[in-house]
Design a protein around this motif. Structure first.
Motif, PDB file in Angstrom:
ATOM      1  N   SER A  20       0.891 -27.449 -54.500  1.00  0.00           N
ATOM      2  CA  SER A  20       1.270 -28.422 -55.510  1.00  0.00           C
ATOM      3  C   SER A  20       1.773 -29.748 -54.862  1.00  0.00           C
ATOM      4  CB  SER A  20       2.237 -27.839 -56.320  1.00  0.00           C
ATOM      5  OG  SER A  20       2.558 -28.810 -57.356  1.00  0.00           O
ATOM      6  N   LYS A  44       0.069 -30.440 -59.269  1.00  0.00           N
ATOM      7  CA  LYS A  44       1.073 -31.217 -59.078  1.00  0.00           C
ATOM      8  C   LYS A  44       2.128 -30.540 -60.362  1.00  0.00           C
ATOM      9  CE  LYS A  44       4.400 -34.148 -58.391  1.00  0.00           C
ATOM     10  NZ  LYS A  44       5.444 -33.847 -57.245  1.00  0.00           N
ATOM     11  N   SER A  45       3.599 -30.409 -59.960  1.00  0.00           N
ATOM     12  CA  SER A  45       4.237 -29.810 -60.935  1.00  0.00           C
ATOM     13  C   SER A  45       4.352 -30.614 -62.315  1.00  0.00           C
ATOM     14  CB  SER A  45       5.583 -29.563 -60.587  1.00  0.00           C
ATOM     15  OG  SER A  45       5.825 -28.808 -59.471  1.00  0.00           O
ATOM     16  N   ARG A  93       7.762 -38.602 -48.067  1.00  0.00           N
ATOM     17  CA  ARG A  93       7.347 -39.156 -49.464  1.00  0.00           C
ATOM     18  C   ARG A  93       8.526 -39.441 -50.363  1.00  0.00           C
ATOM     19  NH1 ARG A  93      10.457 -36.383 -52.155  1.00  0.00           N
ATOM     20  NH2 ARG A  93      10.499 -34.044 -52.259  1.00  0.00           N
ATOM     21  N   ASN A 151       7.986 -23.622 -59.969  1.00  0.00           N
ATOM     22  CA  ASN A 151       8.542 -24.478 -58.926  1.00  0.00           C
ATOM     23  C   ASN A 151       9.993 -24.307 -58.984  1.00  0.00           C
ATOM     24  OD1 ASN A 151       9.699 -26.668 -57.655  1.00  0.00           O
ATOM     25  ND2 ASN A 151       8.041 -28.229 -58.160  1.00  0.00           N
ATOM     26  N   LYS A 182       7.537 -19.672 -56.758  1.00  0.00           N
ATOM     27  CA  LYS A 182       7.474 -20.234 -55.521  1.00  0.00           C
ATOM     28  C   LYS A 182       8.997 -20.401 -55.100  1.00  0.00           C
ATOM     29  CE  LYS A 182       6.041 -24.480 -53.099  1.00  0.00           C
ATOM     30  NZ  LYS A 182       5.361 -25.740 -53.216  1.00  0.00           N
ATOM     31  N   PHE A 211      10.156 -28.791 -50.800  1.00  0.00           N
ATOM     32  CA  PHE A 211      10.210 -30.199 -51.771  1.00  0.00           C
ATOM     33  C   PHE A 211      11.415 -30.624 -51.955  1.00  0.00           C
ATOM     34  CE2 PHE A 211       9.837 -32.178 -55.816  1.00  0.00           C
ATOM     35  CZ  PHE A 211       8.764 -33.014 -55.592  1.00  0.00           C
ATOM     36  N   GLY A 236       4.854 -30.597 -43.992  1.00  0.00           N
ATOM     37  CA  GLY A 236       4.159 -30.762 -42.610  1.00  0.00           C
ATOM     38  C   GLY A 236       4.295 -29.720 -41.902  1.00  0.00           C
ATOM     39  N   SER A 262       3.574 -24.092 -45.978  1.00  0.00           N
ATOM     40  CA  SER A 262       4.553 -24.783 -45.007  1.00  0.00           C
ATOM     41  C   SER A 262       3.920 -24.797 -43.678  1.00  0.00           C
ATOM     42  CB  SER A 262       6.141 -24.263 -45.021  1.00  0.00           C
ATOM     43  OG  SER A 262       6.724 -24.808 -46.024  1.00  0.00           O
ATOM     44  N   GLY A 263       3.748 -26.086 -43.294  1.00  0.00           N
ATOM     45  CA  GLY A 263       2.995 -26.070 -41.873  1.00  0.00           C
ATOM     46  C   GLY A 263       1.773 -25.714 -41.796  1.00  0.00           C
ATOM     47  N   CYS A 284      -0.535 -28.299 -47.639  1.00  0.00           N
ATOM     48  CA  CYS A 284      -0.399 -29.712 -48.536  1.00  0.00           C
ATOM     49  C   CYS A 284      -0.182 -30.768 -47.479  1.00  0.00           C
ATOM     50  CB  CYS A 284       1.110 -29.395 -48.954  1.00  0.00           C
ATOM     51  SG  CYS A 284       1.830 -30.721 -49.625  1.00  0.00           S
ATOM     52  N   GLY A 285       0.639 -30.842 -46.648  1.00  0.00           N
ATOM     53  CA  GLY A 285       0.890 -32.139 -45.851  1.00  0.00           C
ATOM     54  C   GLY A 285      -0.297 -32.407 -44.906  1.00  0.00           C
ATOM     55  N   TYR A 288      -2.728 -34.781 -46.560  1.00  0.00           N
ATOM     56  CA  TYR A 288      -2.294 -36.190 -46.345  1.00  0.00           C
ATOM     57  C   TYR A 288      -2.690 -36.671 -44.812  1.00  0.00           C
ATOM     58  CZ  TYR A 288       1.024 -35.646 -50.135  1.00  0.00           C
ATOM     59  OH  TYR A 288       1.653 -34.963 -51.435  1.00  0.00           O
TER      60      TYR A 288
HETATM   61  C1  LIG Z   1       4.338 -35.832 -51.557  1.00  0.00           C
HETATM   62  C2  LIG Z   1       4.723 -34.231 -52.022  1.00  0.00           C
HETATM   63  C3  LIG Z   1       4.700 -33.769 -53.293  1.00  0.00           C
HETATM   64  C4  LIG Z   1       5.275 -32.605 -53.577  1.00  0.00           C
HETATM   65  N1  LIG Z   1       5.269 -32.255 -55.073  1.00  0.00           N
HETATM   66  C5  LIG Z   1       5.564 -30.734 -55.177  1.00  0.00           C
HETATM   67  C6  LIG Z   1       5.413 -30.333 -56.570  1.00  0.00           C
HETATM   68  O1  LIG Z   1       5.406 -31.185 -57.644  1.00  0.00           O
HETATM   69  N2  LIG Z   1       5.773 -29.178 -57.019  1.00  0.00           N
HETATM   70  C7  LIG Z   1       5.846 -28.164 -55.696  1.00  0.00           C
HETATM   71  O2  LIG Z   1       5.924 -26.783 -56.136  1.00  0.00           O
HETATM   72  N3  LIG Z   1       5.912 -28.432 -54.339  1.00  0.00           N
HETATM   73  C8  LIG Z   1       5.604 -29.814 -54.389  1.00  0.00           C
HETATM   74  N4  LIG Z   1       5.576 -30.247 -52.734  1.00  0.00           N
HETATM   75  C9  LIG Z   1       5.876 -29.405 -51.715  1.00  0.00           C
HETATM   76  C10 LIG Z   1       4.424 -28.704 -51.311  1.00  0.00           C
HETATM   77  O3  LIG Z   1       3.666 -28.272 -52.165  1.00  0.00           O
HETATM   78  C11 LIG Z   1       4.749 -27.693 -50.238  1.00  0.00           C
HETATM   79  O4  LIG Z   1       5.544 -26.384 -50.513  1.00  0.00           O
HETATM   80  C12 LIG Z   1       5.450 -28.546 -48.962  1.00  0.00           C
HETATM   81  O5  LIG Z   1       4.983 -29.745 -48.684  1.00  0.00           O
HETATM   82  C13 LIG Z   1       5.194 -27.613 -47.708  1.00  0.00           C
HETATM   83  O6  LIG Z   1       3.830 -27.539 -47.213  1.00  0.00           O
HETATM   84  P1  LIG Z   1       3.182 -28.399 -45.980  1.00  0.00           P
HETATM   85  O7  LIG Z   1       3.770 -28.021 -44.892  1.00  0.00           O
HETATM   86  O8  LIG Z   1       1.814 -27.777 -46.158  1.00  0.00           O
HETATM   87  O9  LIG Z   1       3.275 -29.880 -46.353  1.00  0.00           O
HETATM   88  C14 LIG Z   1       5.239 -31.814 -52.487  1.00  0.00           C
HETATM   89  C15 LIG Z   1       5.228 -32.135 -51.224  1.00  0.00           C
HETATM   90  C16 LIG Z   1       5.033 -33.307 -50.681  1.00  0.00           C
HETATM   91  C17 LIG Z   1       4.685 -33.795 -49.395  1.00  0.00           C
END
Ligand SMILES: Cc1cc2nc3c(=O)[nH]c(=O)nc-3n(C[C@H](O)[C@H](O)[C@H](O)COP(=O)(O)O)c2cc1C
Length: 396
Positions: A20, A44-45, A93, A151, A182, A211, A236, A262-263, A284-285, A288
């Motif tokens: 998300s 996205k939440s 972000r 979330n 989550k 988040f 990230g 995560s990661g 997620c990260g 991007y």
């Molecule tokens: C810009 C951005 C927006 C996010 N928005 C949400 C969200 O709306 N709901 C949610 O549960 N997590 C949100 N997250 C968290 C991601 O879902 C994820 O748990 C977090 O970035 C760790 O994963 P990653 O290491 O792959 O980035 C967001 C993360 C980023 C970077």
């Protein structure tokens, strides 16, 4: 060979779920993820829009721009070459925009007629506003979401900053689709909070989201905060070891399927999460930093890995490493190991001398030499050496 997986009753063509965030922010993004071959996507939440009396409805979240930065090197710059080499990176972000429930419900209704990929709706309401959580869950399931992810970053601060299982039981009381919790508080003990949310009815657990964590990054030369002069959020690869530990610990503590987040940056990270028990893995990260094409690279990479290891399904290696995981007290201390240097490889740079904290390494005739009595066997020289001249050997 098959990458197919069933995650708390939701059937997916592979275990890779787009987490998300912005990459899942609208119907167009979900179409692109479906086309890119994702197993699923957590939207996205969805939150209720907030407004002040007398003002038009505001979207939840502010709008400072620019709001994204990808960084992985000193000076807060980004080097894709480092990322390609598996180097850590971070996404910063600010001011994330939340779509309204109506926008999303409409989008999902339409998408369900078009795409193959199941859709997981992420919802988020305020602490103790259980009716809002329930209402959001009902809107999203009526629109056709295949599951609901909670979330939980809005941790009830007044309850000692702990995850509130009451949110899970409230949503479960109205849910007709699986409910995924989550977890967002990495200061909690997975062995305690996991069973609590399962007891409250969670059909699966996602861990660990980052988040809500307030973070800062600074450009030292410019003496400026990165992006905006305010605390931001991040995602990230930096947090992967925390995520892996959470999934390993949850695997032992609960009996519901787990989604590792995560990661995750490439197929290896997906495999790592599965090896410690994850049923699905969220990214997620890295989306991007690398774009949606990453999903196909990941599925190809997992297939290659499974072929090399002779695996037919993900079940063949799910949780495989858990049996090897020990507590620190159980680790074998003996027999000890000591470093020695392969003289033919040593280039005499002296890096190992400088980083040996036991002053066990010195230079003799431009080659490193290890004093076996002083060597602690710590192994740092094997990581520091640019040409892999030191090696660890058992003594005694
Ligand atoms: C810009 C951005 C927006 C996010 N928005 C949400 C969200 O709306 N709901 C949610 O549960 N997590 C949100 N997250 C968290 C991601 O879902 C994820 O748990 C977090 O970035 C760790 O994963 P990653 O290491 O792959 O980035 C967001 C993360 C980023 C970077």
């Amino acid at each position: 060979m098959s990458l197919k997986v069933e995650y708390c009753g939701v059937k997916m063509r592979n275990p890779i779920i787009a987490a998300s965030a912005t990459p899942t922010i609208g119907p167009m993004n979900l179409r692109r993820l479906d086309k890119a071959g994702a197993g699923s996507a957590v939207i996205k939440s969805v939150v209720f829009p907030v407004s002040k009396p007398g003002e038009p409805i505001q979207r939840y979240g502010k709008n400072p721009r620019p709001r994204f930065a990808v960084i992985n090197k000193a000076g807060t710059g980004y080097d894709p070459a480092l990322t390609a080499k598996d180097g850590y990176f971070t996404v910063f972000r600010y001011g994330e925009r939340y779509p309204t429930p109506d926008e999303y419900a409409e989008g999902i209704r339409q998408l369900k007629k078009e795409i193959e990929m199941p859709i997981i709706a992420s919802i988020c309401a305020a602490p103790y506003k259980y009716d809002d959580w329930k209402k959001l869950a009902e809107i999203m399931q009526d629109a056709g979401s295949d599951a609901i992810e909670l979330n939980m970053h809005c941790l009830p601060k007044i309850k000692h900053n702990q995850t509130d299982p009451g949110i899970v039981s409230a949503v479960k009381s109205v849910a007709k689709v699986p409910v995924i919790c989550k977890l967002m508080a990495d200061w909690e003990d997975p062995a305690e909070v996991g069973p609590k949310v399962v007891e409250a009815g969670a059909d699966a657990i996602t861990a660990i989201g980052t988040f809500g964590r307030p973070v800062l990054e600074i450009d030292a030369e410019k003496e400026e905060f990165l992006l905006q002069p305010a605390f931001g959020g991040m995602g990230g690869t930096w947090n992967r070891p925390v995520g892996l530990a959470w999934i390993a610990r949850l695997s032992r503590a609960v009996n519901v399927p787990l989604s590792g987040v995560s990661g995750v940056s490439d197929w290896r990270d997906v495999v790592k999460y599965i090896l410690v028990g994850a049923t699905t893995v969220q990214v997620c990260g890295a989306l991007y930093a690398k774009g949606y094409g990453l999903i196909g690279e990941m599925t190809n990479g997992i297939e290659g890995y499974m072929e090399r290891h002779g695996y037919e399904s993900l079940e063949d290696f799910r949780g495989k490493l858990l049996k090897d995981l020990k507590s620190e007290a159980q680790l074998v201390q003996d027999p000890p190991v000591k470093a020695s240097i392969d003289k033919a490889k040593c280039v005499g740079c002296g890096k190992c001398v400088d980083s040996c904290f036991f002053t066990a390494i010195s230079m003799k005739s431009k080659k490193a030499v290890v004093d076996q009595n002083a060597c602690d066997g710590c192994g740092i020289c094997t990581w520091i050496c640019p040409v892999q001249a030191p090696k660890m050997t058992q003594v005694g």
